[in-house]
Design a protein around this motif. Sequence first.
Motif, short mmCIF file in Angstrom:
data_model
loop_
_atom_site.label_atom_id
_atom_site.label_comp_id
_atom_site.label_asym_id
_atom_site.label_seq_id
_atom_site.Cartn_x
_atom_site.Cartn_y
_atom_site.Cartn_z
N ALA A 1 0.84 -1.20 0.00
CA ALA A 1 0.00 0.00 0.00
C ALA A 1 0.88 1.25 0.00
CB ALA A 1 -0.92 -0.01 1.22
N ALA A 2 1.99 1.21 0.73
CA ALA A 2 2.93 2.34 0.72
C ALA A 2 3.51 2.55 -0.66
CB ALA A 2 4.04 2.10 1.75
N ILE A 3 3.85 1.45 -1.35
CA ILE A 3 4.41 1.55 -2.70
C ILE A 3 3.41 2.15 -3.68
CG2 ILE A 3 5.19 0.15 -4.68
CD1 ILE A 3 6.36 -1.82 -2.57
N LEU A 4 2.14 1.80 -3.51
CA LEU A 4 1.13 2.18 -4.50
C LEU A 4 0.32 3.42 -4.12
CD1 LEU A 4 -0.27 -1.34 -5.48
CD2 LEU A 4 1.46 0.02 -6.66
N HIS A 5 0.57 4.01 -2.95
CA HIS A 5 -0.32 5.09 -2.50
C HIS A 5 -0.31 6.30 -3.45
CE1 HIS A 5 3.29 7.06 -0.89
NE2 HIS A 5 2.55 8.13 -0.63
N ARG B 1 -7.67 10.83 3.32
CA ARG B 1 -8.75 11.23 4.22
C ARG B 1 -8.23 11.70 5.58
NH1 ARG B 1 -13.58 8.35 2.91
NH2 ARG B 1 -14.36 8.74 5.03
N PRO B 2 -7.38 10.95 6.27
CA PRO B 2 -6.88 11.44 7.57
C PRO B 2 -6.08 12.73 7.43
CG PRO B 2 -6.56 9.07 7.40
CD PRO B 2 -6.95 9.55 6.04
N LEU C 1 0.03 4.11 7.67
CA LEU C 1 0.43 4.56 6.33
C LEU C 1 0.49 6.08 6.26
CD1 LEU C 1 0.97 4.18 3.29
CD2 LEU C 1 -1.51 3.99 2.95
N CYS C 2 -0.51 6.74 6.82
CA CYS C 2 -0.56 8.20 6.75
C CYS C 2 0.61 8.84 7.49
CB CYS C 2 -1.89 8.71 7.30
SG CYS C 2 -3.28 8.31 6.23
N LYS C 3 0.97 8.29 8.64
CA LYS C 3 2.12 8.83 9.39
C LYS C 3 3.42 8.59 8.63
CE LYS C 3 0.95 7.01 13.48
NZ LYS C 3 1.02 6.72 14.93
N ALA C 4 3.52 7.43 7.96
CA ALA C 4 4.71 7.15 7.15
C ALA C 4 4.82 8.09 5.96
CB ALA C 4 4.69 5.70 6.67
N ARG D 1 4.63 18.95 13.69
CA ARG D 1 3.28 19.50 13.71
C ARG D 1 2.28 18.52 13.11
NH1 ARG D 1 4.25 23.61 10.94
NH2 ARG D 1 3.13 23.25 8.98
N TYR D 2 2.65 17.90 11.98
CA TYR D 2 1.76 16.93 11.34
C TYR D 2 1.52 15.72 12.25
CZ TYR D 2 1.63 19.07 6.68
OH TYR D 2 1.39 19.90 5.61
N LEU D 3 2.58 15.25 12.89
CA LEU D 3 2.44 14.08 13.77
C LEU D 3 1.52 14.39 14.95
CD1 LEU D 3 6.06 12.62 13.75
CD2 LEU D 3 4.02 11.60 12.73
N LYS D 4 1.64 15.61 15.49
CA LYS D 4 0.75 16.01 16.58
C LYS D 4 -0.69 16.06 16.12
CE LYS D 4 3.91 18.64 19.56
NZ LYS D 4 4.26 19.98 20.09
N ASN D 5 -0.90 16.57 14.90
CA ASN D 5 -2.26 16.60 14.35
C ASN D 5 -2.82 15.20 14.16
OD1 ASN D 5 -2.31 19.38 14.26
ND2 ASN D 5 -1.70 19.52 12.11
#
Length: 469
Positions: free
Chosen positions: A281-285, A341-342, A372-375, A387-391
Amino acid sequence: MIFRIQKYERKIFELIGDCAEELGYPTYVVGGYVRDRLLNRPSKDMDIVCVGSGIKLAQQLAGKLKPIPRLVVYQRFGTAMIKHKDLEIEFVGARKESYRSDSRKPAIESGSLEDDQNRRDFTINALAVSLNKEDFGSLVDPFEGLIDLENKTIKTPLEPGKTFSDDPLRMLRAIRFATQLDFEIEPTTYKALSEFKSRISIISKERITTELNKIILSPTPSRGFKMLEETGLLPFFFPEMQALKGVEIRNGKGHKDNFYHTLEVLDNISKHTDNLWLRWAAILHDIAKPPTKRFNDKAGWTFHGHEVVGERMAAKIFKRLKLPLDHKLKYVQKLVRLHLRPIALTKEEITDSAIRRLLFDAGDDIDDLMTLCKADITSKNEAKVVRYLKNYEKVILKLKEVESKDHLRNWEPPISGEIIMEHFHIPPSRIVGNIKSAIREAILDGDIENDYNAAFAYMLKKGEEFGVG
């Protein structure tokens, strides 16, 4: 380097040596088992080579083991396999091979241990240890594979052009071993990967994908993909990944190189999961960014809808690479479709309704989606990353809060189509679907409680509106 083996493995080797002596077969353990034991890596697969019949040697051993092991004979290939406790022991007679230019399937004839070592792919896989009484445990190393092992070098035993031309799959195996073991490919061997890259076209997609998945499951898979791209092998079987590479600048505005961004996301996620399909999923996102790329002076570069197009592309890529087309594909497609979405939720006030919809759409895969979104945060600006990680942590807390209250993972509305049809005495129709959808939307929007009574009352109300009450 010390050849470390377990006591019960030594007993197996001694027993194989006894059987070999009875048959008059010089016998050796070779290849990956020797390599891994010298590297102090676990290995449960033993490859035994004898100058004689591998099948007869396996049958001789099977008669002496307790409990009696499972013995599988592959008469056509002259090999046999014994499964004993947690070991898989494969037996084959020493052989030499010759190849045709249009096939990786060799013509085989009996040979010596030297012939057998000559046909091996890399020097570190040509190492052999004697199981014969007179020199039990001695290393047979005609290509200085032990030195290459110590120097962390991947090198072919013979001229690399011949090795790769004979069996082009070895080119992918070179990159796979270098990635898995964190070794370097010897320069002449590496150069030959580019020179003979077109030979990879005779290899089946199944075998290519087996090696590709092993690269993906390596500790730092980006190393393998960079080598596949540098050598020109990647476009032969994964052109969509190759298409991500490059930066286009127009009116002074450029976009990031999505090939290297994807590799960074892949490495990021690999620190947290060994799930092959989450790594896929990471490869294809972002795989659909090239076909969705657009430019305008006001917005610069955009990739609108790449998550939707990417979902469709994932199916085509899985089909071509002979990857499973079952729930694993559906899982990857879902994560590709939802990966923005996240991110959108971090840029606005997080509403319960938006969280409910995300939980409903992601189901049990919500945790993997958030991983996946955090990666996917790959900015060089550390303050921006923090900042993004806190969000994201705020989103995760909100997800837990709403989930504990509304229980929406893998949720189905409490009123089914059957209940609607039975109550209103109507057949399957668009009205049934409309009422069911209205109930679902009302619950997700928080207009009614997620329970049967509230949903039933709402069903009656909507039934009147649709003229069936």
